[in-house]
Scaffold this motif. Structure first.
Motif, PDB file in Angstrom:
ATOM      1  N   VAL A 158       0.840  -1.211   0.000  1.00  0.00           N
ATOM      2  CA  VAL A 158       0.000   0.000   0.000  1.00  0.00           C
ATOM      3  C   VAL A 158       0.865   1.248   0.000  1.00  0.00           C
ATOM      4  O   VAL A 158       0.599   2.216  -0.731  1.00  0.00           O
ATOM      5  N   MET A 159       1.900   1.267   0.821  1.00  0.00           N
ATOM      6  CA  MET A 159       2.782   2.433   0.878  1.00  0.00           C
ATOM      7  C   MET A 159       3.493   2.661  -0.447  1.00  0.00           C
ATOM      8  O   MET A 159       3.623   3.802  -0.906  1.00  0.00           O
ATOM      9  N   THR A 207       2.380   1.737  -3.375  1.00  0.00           N
ATOM     10  CA  THR A 207       1.392   2.202  -4.347  1.00  0.00           C
ATOM     11  C   THR A 207       1.091   3.687  -4.164  1.00  0.00           C
ATOM     12  O   THR A 207       1.012   4.454  -5.134  1.00  0.00           O
ATOM     13  N   LYS A 208       0.917   4.112  -2.907  1.00  0.00           N
ATOM     14  CA  LYS A 208       0.653   5.532  -2.645  1.00  0.00           C
ATOM     15  C   LYS A 208       1.824   6.392  -3.090  1.00  0.00           C
ATOM     16  O   LYS A 208       1.643   7.477  -3.651  1.00  0.00           O
ATOM     17  N   LYS A 209       3.022   5.919  -2.821  1.00  0.00           N
ATOM     18  CA  LYS A 209       4.206   6.676  -3.221  1.00  0.00           C
ATOM     19  C   LYS A 209       4.297   6.787  -4.737  1.00  0.00           C
ATOM     20  O   LYS A 209       4.637   7.837  -5.289  1.00  0.00           O
ATOM     21  N   SER A 231       1.547   9.225  -5.960  1.00  0.00           N
ATOM     22  CA  SER A 231       1.915  10.601  -5.621  1.00  0.00           C
ATOM     23  C   SER A 231       3.003  11.116  -6.562  1.00  0.00           C
ATOM     24  O   SER A 231       2.942  12.271  -7.024  1.00  0.00           O
TER      25      SER A 231
END
Length: 285
Positions: free
Chosen positions: A20-21, A23-25, A28
């Motif tokens: 998840v981290m 993917t968010k990175k 962004s």
């Protein structure tokens, strides 16, 4: 066995959180790159800071700093005569001598030099006369003034109707086109084109060269002037037009009667007593 299950669960949760981290990175970073690309695309278009109207400005309105705002305008489509600095639009000391609006401007329309006066200059018809032109007033009524649909800025053809005397004899009424594409700069005492509806004017003021003024003055004093409105964008030049009553009715020109040659008779007079008698003789000359 239970310990192994708990360990596997913890490892799974850790891997899911890491995914998840990541993917968010990634999302962004993609959004930041997209925003930078859009920003750089906008910056590639050269712009110039100019001043536009903050609201509708009509003829005769005094221009103040509250009536304008600065915007960025594409340099390649920059209108001619715009103001790029506040000092150019409002020179020092112009507070007591402001500019005046010459033509109606809508909200967000660029302020141009052709639509405002010089600082302190009056917005009368003198500001609308080009170099070498003069203002001349023509008397009109509902029939000669195109039923009141004339506006400052329109162009008209001018016709003269009257009589011509030649060798003491009146040649009859006829109408002739004397001027074409003459610009109107005022209707009655209004030089603004902000006129609602039809106005039955008593006079219209045209911009004409000095020789045209002389011709119009002579025509107005010897006959009747009638105006014909020229369509917007019509750049055709009318030829010489002249119509009299016979041409209007399709009749030919009046031919002068031919003189009948008379036979020459020569005589001599002789007295016979108290009577004088004329005796025909052959003519020798």
């Amino acid at each position: 066995m239970r310990g192994i299950f708990v360990l596997v669960l913890i490892v799974g949760v850790a891997l899911a959180g890491g995914a998840v981290m990541m993917t968010k990175k990634y999302v962004s970073a993609y959004q930041n790159a997209l925003a930078q690309e859009r920003a750089s695309r906008v910056e590639n278009i050269p712009t110039v800071d100019i001043f536009v109207a903050t609201d509708t400005l009509k003829y005769g309105h005094r221009l103040t700093k509250e009536n304008v705002r600065q915007v960025r305008w594409p340099k390649e489509s920059l209108p001619e005569g715009v103001f790029t600095s506040l000092e150019a639009l409002f020179p020092p000391g112009s507070d007591d001598a402001p500019r005046v609006i010459l033509r109606t401007m809508e909200k967000n329309e660029a302020i141009m030099a052709s639509k405002v006066t010089l600082p302190g200059e009056d917005a009368g018809i003198t500001s609308r006369l080009e170099r070498g032109m003069r203002a001349f007033a023509i008397r009109v009524d509902v029939s000669s003034g195109v039923s009141g649909f004339l506006r400052p800025g329109d162009k008209v053809d001018i016709y003269w109707t009257g009589q011509v005397r030649q060798e003491g004899a009146v040649q009859g009424d006829f109408t002739r086109l004397i001027e074409t594409n003459v610009e109107l700069i005022a209707v009655d005492q209004k030089a603004s084109n902000d006129i609602d509806g039809a106005v039955i004017a008593r006079t219209v003021t045209v911009a004409a060269r000095p020789e045209q003024v002389a011709a119009l003055a002579q025509a107005q004093s010897t006959g009747k002037l009638t105006l014909a409105l020229v369509g917007a964008g019509d750049d055709t030049i009318a030829s010489v037009i002249e119509v009299d009553q016979r041409k209007l009715l399709g009749l030919g020109a009046i031919e002068a009667p031919q003189e009948v040659e008379r036979e020459q008779v020569c005589t001599i007079r002789t007295r016979r007593g108290a009577e004088v008698v004329a005796i025909p003789i052959p003519c020798t000359n």
